[in-house]
Design an enzyme around this catalytic site. Structure first.
Site, PDB file in Angstrom:
ATOM      1  N   SER A 110       2.803  -6.689   4.916  1.00 41.13           N
ATOM      2  CA  SER A 110       1.999  -5.533   4.542  1.00 41.13           C
ATOM      3  C   SER A 110       2.863  -4.293   4.608  1.00 41.13           C
ATOM      4  O   SER A 110       3.542  -4.068   5.605  1.00 41.13           O
ATOM      5  CB  SER A 110       0.816  -5.355   5.497  1.00 41.13           C
ATOM      6  OG  SER A 110      -0.099  -6.408   5.351  1.00 41.13           O
ATOM      7  N   SER A 166       6.266   9.731  22.187  1.00 35.76           N
ATOM      8  CA  SER A 166       5.441  10.919  21.938  1.00 35.76           C
ATOM      9  C   SER A 166       5.859  12.116  22.788  1.00 35.76           C
ATOM     10  O   SER A 166       5.521  13.261  22.466  1.00 35.76           O
ATOM     11  CB  SER A 166       3.966  10.598  22.192  1.00 35.76           C
ATOM     12  OG  SER A 166       3.767  10.208  23.540  1.00 35.76           O
ATOM     13  N   GLU A 203       0.819  -1.209   0.000  1.00 36.31           N
ATOM     14  CA  GLU A 203       0.000   0.000   0.000  1.00 36.31           C
ATOM     15  C   GLU A 203       0.857   1.266   0.000  1.00 36.31           C
ATOM     16  O   GLU A 203       0.329   2.374  -0.013  1.00 36.31           O
ATOM     17  CB  GLU A 203      -0.922   0.012   1.216  1.00 36.31           C
ATOM     18  CG  GLU A 203      -1.943  -1.111   1.202  1.00 36.31           C
ATOM     19  CD  GLU A 203      -2.956  -0.959   2.327  1.00 36.31           C
ATOM     20  OE1 GLU A 203      -2.799  -1.665   3.333  1.00 36.31           O
ATOM     21  OE2 GLU A 203      -3.851  -0.128   2.205  1.00 36.31           O
ATOM     22  N   ALA A 258       1.484   3.607   7.780  1.00 40.27           N
ATOM     23  CA  ALA A 258       1.255   4.687   6.829  1.00 40.27           C
ATOM     24  C   ALA A 258       2.265   5.805   7.045  1.00 40.27           C
ATOM     25  O   ALA A 258       2.547   6.211   8.172  1.00 40.27           O
ATOM     26  CB  ALA A 258      -0.170   5.218   6.990  1.00 40.27           C
TER      27      ALA A 258
END
Length: 344
Positions: free
Chosen positions: A241, A320, A221, A264
């Site tokens: 993937s 984070s 993808e 992504a």
């Protein structure tokens, strides 16, 4: 002449008005053809050795078909069809896997990849870019850019539209070969010279460059750039993937093991072992400093990402709060990927 060759193929292609090759289509390229076949072909096309791309006529195509019908029925049948061609024909005979010297040679090596006869970085592609002309890929095939405006006008005067799909050195793979057992949502995003293994799905935003690809099965993808091979190292496993970017370059091959997930907008510049996960948005290069965490999320040490290349069951993530890249063993990646593959 009786000798073995690296590769042999009979092709039909397109030339510009100066007789320069723009592209070549090889329906059935051969890797390591038999010495008997080479011996039968050589005198008909005038092959004297080395790496050569030799233009031949439809009459010679018929002669070749007759000469080899008892040696290779499949190639003989192809040559019988080529004898009907209204486009220029070429026989490409490569004695060795050496640096490229002509456009037909370049196209043959791209075909060998997309026909799954060789894998990425298993052959010499030195000099390929200057030998691939930048052409307009149109509804009437390859067109020399210097001739495009006139061809567009000619089409309009006939009440036709010459549609230009792209202007590039590389055509899309599916105009030349569609490997068995694959799904490609947008064929324009897979270049000739890509290796697309059986069981591979390339989604709409997926992209596979030349001299790159996936062993399969797997789902693409994101971008698989030149030099990247999605598999399991020498075992070349499947089930990966990718939704980010896999970048290679030079003589580096970036392999990706079984059951990996690259999130992504993520990317890698190191080989991954089996069942690795790279968090969305994270790009891991060889020099990235990575904080190794134990099972209690305590810092063990800081290493460069290249030291973790090929290791299984790793989760790469960014803290984070501090922004530091962290890595820990991540067995849940297995369950995550099983769920993803079951869904797709």
């Amino acid at each position: 002449m009786s000798q073995s060759l690296y590769s042999l193929a009979f092709g039909v292609g397109t030339q510009n008005r100066q007789g320069n090759w723009l592209e070549v289509f090889y329906a059935q390229p051969l890797l390591a053809p038999s010495a008997e076949l080479v011996a039968a072909v050589a005198p008909v096309v005038g092959y004297s050795g080395g790496n050569q791309a030799i233009a031949f006529t439809t009459t010679q195509a018929a002669e070749l078909a007759e000469a080899i019908k008892g040696i290779d029925a499949t190639q003989a049948k192809l040559l019988t069809r080529l004898a009907e061609s209204q486009k220029p024909l070429v026989a490409c005979l490569l004695a060795e896997d050496a640096a490229l010297t002509s456009t037909p040679e370049a196209y043959l090596k791209l075909h060998l990849l997309s026909h799954r006869l060789v894998k990425p970085h298993q052959q010499n592609l030195t000099g390929i870019f200057p030998l691939l002309p930048n052409v307009a890929w149109t509804s009437q095939g390859a067109v020399d850019l210097a001739e495009l405006a006139e061809r567009q006008l000619e089409a309009r005067l006939k009440g036709e539209l010459l549609e230009v799909f792209s202007v590039d050195k590389f055509p899309k793979m599916t105009d030349y070969v569609v490997p068995a057992g694959v799904r490609i949502a947008d064929s324009a995003r897979v270049r000739l010279g890509a290796y697309v293994g059986e069981g591979t799905t390339v989604m709409h935003e997926g992209f596979i460059n030349f001299n790159a690809g996936t062993e399969g099965p797997g789902m693409i993808e994101g971008r698989v750039s030149a030099g990247v091979f999605v598999g399991k190292g020498s075992d070349l496993g499947g089930g990966c993937s990718t939704m980010g970017t896999l970048s290679g370059g030079g003589n580096i091959v970036i392999s990706v093991g079984e059951g990996c997930l690259i999130g992504a907008n993520a990317g890698i510049g190191i080989p991954l072992g089996d069942r690795n996960t790279v968090e969305s948005g994270l790009y891991v290069t060889a020099g990235t400093k990575v904080a190794l965490l134990d099972d209690k999320n305590q810092l063990v040490k800081v290493v460069k990402a290249r030291e973790l290349a090929g290791q299984p069951d790793l989760l790469f993530r960014r803290n984070s709060q501090t922004g530091a890249v962290e890595c820990k063993t991540h067995k849940s990646a297995i369950e995550l990927n099983e769920a993803l593959h079951a869904h797709n």
